[in-house]
Write an enzyme that holds these catalytic residues in place. Structure first.
Site, short mmCIF file in Angstrom:
data_model
loop_
_atom_site.label_atom_id
_atom_site.label_comp_id
_atom_site.label_asym_id
_atom_site.label_seq_id
_atom_site.Cartn_x
_atom_site.Cartn_y
_atom_site.Cartn_z
N HIS A 120 0.89 -1.71 0.11
CA HIS A 120 0.50 0.24 -0.29
C HIS A 120 0.55 1.09 0.24
O HIS A 120 1.40 0.85 0.67
CB HIS A 120 -1.27 0.46 1.16
CG HIS A 120 -0.07 0.20 2.42
ND1 HIS A 120 0.19 1.26 3.47
CD2 HIS A 120 0.45 -1.03 3.67
CE1 HIS A 120 0.86 1.04 4.18
NE2 HIS A 120 1.44 -0.33 4.25
N ASP A 121 0.54 2.74 -0.76
CA ASP A 121 1.03 3.83 -0.55
C ASP A 121 2.50 3.63 -1.11
O ASP A 121 3.50 4.55 -0.94
CB ASP A 121 1.00 4.43 0.19
CG ASP A 121 -1.18 4.43 1.40
OD1 ASP A 121 -1.23 4.94 1.19
OD2 ASP A 121 -1.08 3.64 2.02
N GLY A 138 5.21 -1.44 2.94
CA GLY A 138 4.20 -0.54 2.20
C GLY A 138 4.70 0.69 2.76
O GLY A 138 6.15 1.09 2.38
#
Length: 256
Positions: A120-121, A138
């Protein structure tokens, strides 16, 4: 005109451009936007929040914009942005963003080999080659034209500079500055990525300047002392400034 297999599922609210090929057993969720001239081979899953550009080829088993593997994720509406001309191979998983940044980004002209995971991100640049089964936790950032070999494990929040070459099986939790080779166990600086730089058209003079910068940087006990000597003794260029800015802005410390 799109070619959509009758065995595929496309949500009626999905926005799809022109001349895409969507193979059997693909699943395309709502709140997705897909550009033109993409090829989704069989069994590709495009989840809620995906934003996919043009001329990408996605291979069987890939899962794009998956729910983040982050216990802080509370169902907020986030996205996963994929650029153009990417080859995303079998069983690659790319998570969408969280409230931290709101989106996961993969640029253009990248090759993500089989079983790569992008957490994520993350923010992946352009012109990357990422080997089989490499895993990004992440909020990792990867700058343009990096080559990351297979089964590399990247700790969350790490920043990988451009034009690097990272040896297969490496694992690290510090930032990797640009233009270098990383290898051995534990992972460490192993010199400049000479082959990669020459293939990208770097002149011998510029390569020598970059080499001198790292020699000065790593010869000092304090990185700030090395940066000061670089500024005082090496002719300025955008490449030298990139190294200086990278080191000075590193939050995890650079690998040495």
């Amino acid at each position: 005109m799109n070619q959509i297999s009758p065995l595929a599922y496309v949500h009626p609210e999905a926005k799809i451009g022109d001349n895409n090929i969507i193979g059997p057993f693909c699943y395309i969720d709502k709140n997705t936007v897909i550009g033109d001239n993409n090829v989704f081979q069989n069994s590709v899953t495009i989840h809620f929040g995906a934003r996919i550009g043009n001329n990408n080829e996605i291979f069987p088993g890939a899962s794009i914009s998956t729910k983040p593997q982050d216990l802080k994720f509370a169902g907020e509406e986030t996205t996963c942005e994929i650029g153009n001309n990417n080859s995303i191979r079998e069983n690659v998983t790319i998570s969408r963003g969280t409230a931290s940044k709101g989106t996961t980004k993969v640029g253009s002209n990248n090759l993500l080999m089989e079983c790569v995971h992008v957490g994520h991100d993350c923010e992946l640049g352009n012109g990357l080659i990422i080997g089989n089964a490499t895993k990004f936790a992440g909020e990792v950032i990867v700058d343009d034209n990096a080559i990351i070999s297979s089964t590399v494990l990247v700790h969350q929040f790490c920043h990988i500079g451009g034009y690097v070459m990272i040896q297969g099986g490496a694992r690290f939790s510090q930032d990797i500055p640009p233009y270098i080779i990383v290898g051995k166990e534990p992972a460490k600086y192993c010199g400049l990525n000479l082959v990669g730089l020459r293939r990208r058209g770097f002149s011998n003079e510029l390569i020598t300047s970059i080499h001198d910068a790292y020699r000065k940087l790593y010869s000092k006990g304090m990185l700030s002392e090395g940066i000061e000597e670089i500024r005082n003794t090496i002719e300025p260029s955008k490449e030298i400034e990139y190294i200086i800015n990278f080191v000075e802005s590193s939050k995890r410390g650079i690998l040495r």
